[in-house]
Enzyme design. Structure first.
Site, PDB file in Angstrom:
ATOM      1  N   TYR A   1     -26.918  14.784 -24.069  1.00  0.00           N
ATOM      2  CA  TYR A   1     -26.701  13.710 -23.359  1.00  0.00           C
ATOM      3  C   TYR A   1     -25.929  13.709 -22.542  1.00  0.00           C
ATOM      4  O   TYR A   1     -25.104  14.612 -21.741  1.00  0.00           O
ATOM      5  CB  TYR A   1     -25.739  12.489 -25.107  1.00  0.00           C
ATOM      6  CG  TYR A   1     -24.723  13.371 -25.413  1.00  0.00           C
ATOM      7  CD1 TYR A   1     -24.314  12.468 -26.416  1.00  0.00           C
ATOM      8  CD2 TYR A   1     -23.967  14.457 -25.268  1.00  0.00           C
ATOM      9  CE1 TYR A   1     -23.099  12.874 -26.965  1.00  0.00           C
ATOM     10  CE2 TYR A   1     -22.510  14.639 -25.440  1.00  0.00           C
ATOM     11  CZ  TYR A   1     -22.165  13.857 -26.198  1.00  0.00           C
ATOM     12  OH  TYR A   1     -21.033  13.599 -26.989  1.00  0.00           O
ATOM     13  N   GLU A   2     -25.643  12.513 -21.713  1.00  0.00           N
ATOM     14  CA  GLU A   2     -25.707  12.361 -20.118  1.00  0.00           C
ATOM     15  C   GLU A   2     -26.106  13.055 -19.579  1.00  0.00           C
ATOM     16  O   GLU A   2     -25.706  13.978 -18.469  1.00  0.00           O
ATOM     17  CB  GLU A   2     -24.404  11.935 -19.970  1.00  0.00           C
ATOM     18  CG  GLU A   2     -23.603  11.337 -21.855  1.00  0.00           C
ATOM     19  CD  GLU A   2     -24.448   9.795 -21.762  1.00  0.00           C
ATOM     20  OE1 GLU A   2     -24.476   9.574 -20.077  1.00  0.00           O
ATOM     21  OE2 GLU A   2     -23.939   9.026 -22.394  1.00  0.00           O
ATOM     22  N   GLY A   3     -27.646  13.713 -19.476  1.00  0.00           N
ATOM     23  CA  GLY A   3     -28.341  14.832 -19.259  1.00  0.00           C
ATOM     24  C   GLY A   3     -28.565  16.124 -19.122  1.00  0.00           C
ATOM     25  O   GLY A   3     -26.702  16.714 -19.506  1.00  0.00           O
TER      26      GLY A   3
ATOM     27  N   GLN B   1     -27.841  18.430 -14.834  1.00  0.00           N
ATOM     28  CA  GLN B   1     -26.477  18.518 -14.066  1.00  0.00           C
ATOM     29  C   GLN B   1     -26.940  19.378 -12.850  1.00  0.00           C
ATOM     30  O   GLN B   1     -26.402  19.577 -11.893  1.00  0.00           O
ATOM     31  CB  GLN B   1     -25.824  18.879 -15.506  1.00  0.00           C
ATOM     32  CG  GLN B   1     -25.558  17.991 -16.252  1.00  0.00           C
ATOM     33  CD  GLN B   1     -25.034  16.544 -15.532  1.00  0.00           C
ATOM     34  OE1 GLN B   1     -24.239  16.193 -15.219  1.00  0.00           O
ATOM     35  NE2 GLN B   1     -25.458  15.937 -16.450  1.00  0.00           N
TER      36      GLN B   1
END
Length: 606
Positions: free
Chosen positions: A443-445, A450
């Protein structure tokens, strides 16, 4: 039941002896209240809260999980009481401005708090953690009226917040967002659409939930240029700030997850739900990056936290569990067998965990100073300072998030391995740490996202290698100053070599990408991991230099503590840093070996 012990000695070593946070706080407009006594008291009290209140709910929360009852999410037993203690203790507003009811302490203080909470009970920490991102978004982009309406109840913890990006048809590719926002005569908007994977999307901990939502206005441009950002509360605020009528947003289901089961991950349906525009039209993604970067740094903690927790439990087990005799001879002849901790391979696993936990924590604390300066620039209205530190932090953020969460997964699995078969059994808690940690790379990329952000966007497109040159210059300058120290010279020489290699690798990828764009994606993951190993090497050398100095002059901790620091730094350089060279080789390999097969050939079984 295993318990958590806040690593206050290591935290204070970093704050007071490695990064000079007392001096750092004196340079901030928000640092006046962060005196050494206040910082000490906050850390101690937060550690107590995490040890005594949150840690005991870690395994029971996983066993019970969240449940959807009559359209409302119920959290596990004990969570609501723990949250009330959290809110009444003023923890949510620790780093929030005093004008909105916060304590006005620097942003880094919130990170130290979040680390302990996330290690003790990551599922619980998700609820207030998402609120911090909503608060930051409102601080930076909300109108005066929006700030007056929403910030005070968010700061005191009566309300909580979420981030609503993902939809069934799109995750990372936010250009596909289809939730619609129709403008109304009164200046509000009616939002219609479905969001999925919404952490803390519904629960019974607070009286209201403030959703920060990406949606499209009518006639908005296609792709990411046509996305706007909205506040959509679960209950509309009343004229006196109290909770008003229920908004048309509902929980359509709870995701059945591998881990963090006590954290409610929801499907949210918006059916003409009333919302309010944040920031300019069609610039929602830019505003949302405030929230996303906050979340990514917070997610990097989930690499460090599970490593610390798994290490603590594995270390205790290795000291008590007996199996065979050490190859170098009996260590405990009076016992039927030697403890696991005397076996070199078990030490390899424990030392790897220790190096990752303490090295990762130090990387985060290094970055937290940059975040403090960026926030301070906002407070002072100094856009030049904001941009300067945003660039520095922006370069490190994908490294922190991607590298530390990947190592966190490795460390959690090593902890389970120390337990052997007992690690696979639920009662010991080690398999829960593995399950909980797995989401951190997603999650969050994801790590791949990233990596592309780091190499493709931050390094190649935005700075043409300048971000690497700037950071490696800092590393090289530090290393040169250590060459006169015989104990530190081997690390300093290695850092100088790596600084040059990092720049050379960057330029080789830049040149190769001119002929083949797939080179960037093919090299990105190796580039990120290489960057992480070199960054951690720099941070470990800084800790080692302090430990050497304190062994000579005396410090706040015992000689044994400083000797352990030096030994762990040497272990990192000898056993973990060599991995960087494998990544260096991998990133330079031709992209053709990845892309040669057609999709049908890739699926062929012969």
């Amino acid at each position: 039941m295993p318990t958590y012990k806040a690593p206050l000695r290591d935290m204070k070593f970093l704050l007071n002896e490695v990064f000079d946070y007392p001096g750092h706080y004196q340079t901030l407009s928000t640092g006046a209240n962060a005196t050494p006594d206040i910082v000490e008291a906050v850390l101690n009290e937060c550690g107590r809260f995490c040890e005594e209140v949150l840690s005991p709910l870690y395994q029971s929360g996983d066993e019970e999980g969240c449940r959807l009852q009559d359209g409302e999410v119920k959290t596990p037993k004990g969570f609501k009481d723990a949250y009330q203690q959290y809110a009444s203790g003023g923890w949510q507003g620790l780093s929030a401005p005093e004008e909105f009811g916060g304590q006005g302490l620097p942003a880094s203080m919130g990170l130290f708090k979040q680390e302990m909470m996330g290690t003790a009970n990551w599922s619980f920490s998700m609820y207030p953690g998402l609120s911090l991102g909503a608060m930051n978004t409102l601080f930076l982009h909300g109108s005066d009226e929006q700030q007056q309406t929403f910030l005070a109840p968010l700061v005191d913890g009566r309300w909580s917040g979420t981030m609503c990006l993902t939809e069934p048809q799109c995750g990372t590719d936010l250009g596909q967002v289809s939730t619609k926002a129709e403008p109304q005569a009164d200046g509000s908007y009616l939002l219609t659409g479905t969001k999925i994977f919404i952490s803390s999307g519904d629960h019974d901990l607070t009286e209201n939930i403030v959703h920060i939502v990406l949606a499209r206005l009518p006639e908005a441009p296609k792709g990411t240029r046509g996305i706007s950002l909205f506040i959509v509360p679960k209950f509309l605020p009343g004229p006196d700030g109290a909770v008003g009528e229920r908004n048309a947003v509902s929980c359509g289901g709870l995701e059945q997850k591998m881990g963090i089961k006590a954290s409610a991950t929801c499907v949210l349906n918006f059916d003409n739900a009333r919302g309010y525009l944040i920031g300019p039209e069609n610039q929602g993604l830019e505003c949302m990056f405030t929230f996303m970067n906050t979340a990514r740094i917070g997610t990097a903690l989930q690499g460090v936290g599970p490593t610390e927790l798994s290490y603590q439990w594995a270390l205790d087990y290795a000291r008590e569990r007996r199996s065979m005799r050490a190859l170098s001879g009996k260590k405990e002849p009076e016992q039927v067998a030697d403890a696991l901790i005397h076996h070199a391979d078990v030490r390899r696993m424990l030392m790897t965990q220790k190096a990752i936990a303490e090295g990762g924590r130090a990387m985060l604390y290094y970055a937290a100073r940059l975040a403090d300066h960026m926030v301070d620039g906002h407070v002072r209205g100094d856009q030049e300072a904001v941009d300067k530190y945003d660039d520095k932090l922006g370069f490190l953020t994908p490294i922190l998030k991607g590298f530390l969460t990947e190592l966190g997964n490795e460390a959690a699995n090593l902890g389970m391995q120390v337990f052997g078969g007992h690690g696979y059994i639920r009662e010991h808690g080690m398999e829960q740490i593995v399950r909980d940690t797995r989401i951190a790379t997603l999650y969050e990329g994801t790590t791949g996202i990233q990596a592309l952000d780091l190499l493709g966007r931050k390094v190649l497109l935005m700075t043409r290698g300048g971000a690497v040159r700037e950071f490696t210059l800092k590393i090289a300058n530090f290393a040169r100053k250590q060459l006169g120290n015989s104990q530190l010279r081997p690390m300093a020489l290695e850092l100088l070599k790596l600084s040059g290699q990092w720049n050379l690798l960057t330029m080789r990828i830049l040149l190769a990408a001119r002929k083949d764009r797939d080179v960037v994606s093919a090299a990105a993951n190796d580039f990120l991991m290489y960057s992480g190993y070199v960054t951690m090497a720099y941070i470990w050398a800084r800790q080692a230099s302090v430990a050497i100095r304190k062994l000579d002059t005396g410090g706040d901790e015992s000689e044994a503590f400083y000797r352990a620091k030096l030994a762990t730094a040497e272990f990192y350089y000898q056993r973990l840093l060599p991995r960087a060279q494998a990544h260096a080789s991998g990133m330079l390999a031709p992209a053709d070996s990845l892309m040669r097969l057609t999709p049908d050939e890739l699926a062929s079984t012969g």
